[in-house]
Design a protein around this motif. Structure first.
Motif, PDB file in Angstrom:
ATOM      1  N   ARG A   1       0.846  -1.160  -0.012  1.00 27.84           N
ATOM      2  CA  ARG A   1      -0.005   0.129  -0.010  1.00 27.84           C
ATOM      3  C   ARG A   1       0.893   1.203  -0.147  1.00 27.84           C
ATOM      4  O   ARG A   1       0.657   2.233  -0.793  1.00 27.84           O
ATOM      5  CB  ARG A   1      -0.904  -0.117   1.236  1.00 27.84           C
TER       6      ARG A   1
ATOM      7  N   GLU B   1       0.937   4.199  -2.921  1.00 30.18           N
ATOM      8  CA  GLU B   1       0.789   5.717  -2.371  1.00 30.18           C
ATOM      9  C   GLU B   1       1.818   6.463  -3.012  1.00 30.18           C
ATOM     10  O   GLU B   1       1.774   7.554  -3.444  1.00 30.18           O
ATOM     11  CB  GLU B   1       0.590   5.764  -0.969  1.00 30.18           C
TER      12      GLU B   1
ATOM     13  N   LYS C   1       1.845   7.048  -6.723  1.00 33.05           N
ATOM     14  CA  LYS C   1       0.554   7.714  -7.032  1.00 33.05           C
ATOM     15  C   LYS C   1       1.000   9.191  -6.798  1.00 33.05           C
ATOM     16  O   LYS C   1       0.882  10.144  -7.652  1.00 33.05           O
ATOM     17  CB  LYS C   1      -0.647   7.428  -6.310  1.00 33.05           C
ATOM     18  N   GLU C   2       1.578   9.514  -5.593  1.00 36.87           N
ATOM     19  CA  GLU C   2       2.305  10.732  -5.481  1.00 36.87           C
ATOM     20  C   GLU C   2       3.355  11.312  -6.364  1.00 36.87           C
ATOM     21  O   GLU C   2       3.118  12.575  -6.867  1.00 36.87           O
ATOM     22  CB  GLU C   2       2.785  10.951  -4.072  1.00 36.87           C
TER      23      GLU C   2
END
Length: 67
Positions: A47, A51, A54-55
């Motif tokens: 996860r 994240e 994605k950032e």
């Protein structure tokens, strides 16, 4: 009346059952203390990587929009 072979059979079956039962109990204890925490740690790591990815994509998209 119980025969000697019947008693011997019950004793041997009981002796064979004890290591099997110990193995089942040990497996459950290992699941609770080793495998479940490692699985949770693995999922947390995945996860976190998602994240971060994605950032990073959002950051690069914002940089591209600035130029």
């Amino acid at each position: 009346m119980v025969t000697d072979s019947g008693v011997l059979y019950i004793v041997l079956v009981s002796l064979l059952f004890l290591p099997w039962a110990y193995g089942v109990v040990r497996f459950v204890m290992d699941l609770r203390s080793i495998y479940i925490p490692k699985g949770r740690q693995f999922l947390r790591g995945r996860r976190k990587l998602k994240e971060e990815k994605k950032e990073e994509e959002e950051r690069s998209e914002r940089e591209q929009q600035l130029y």
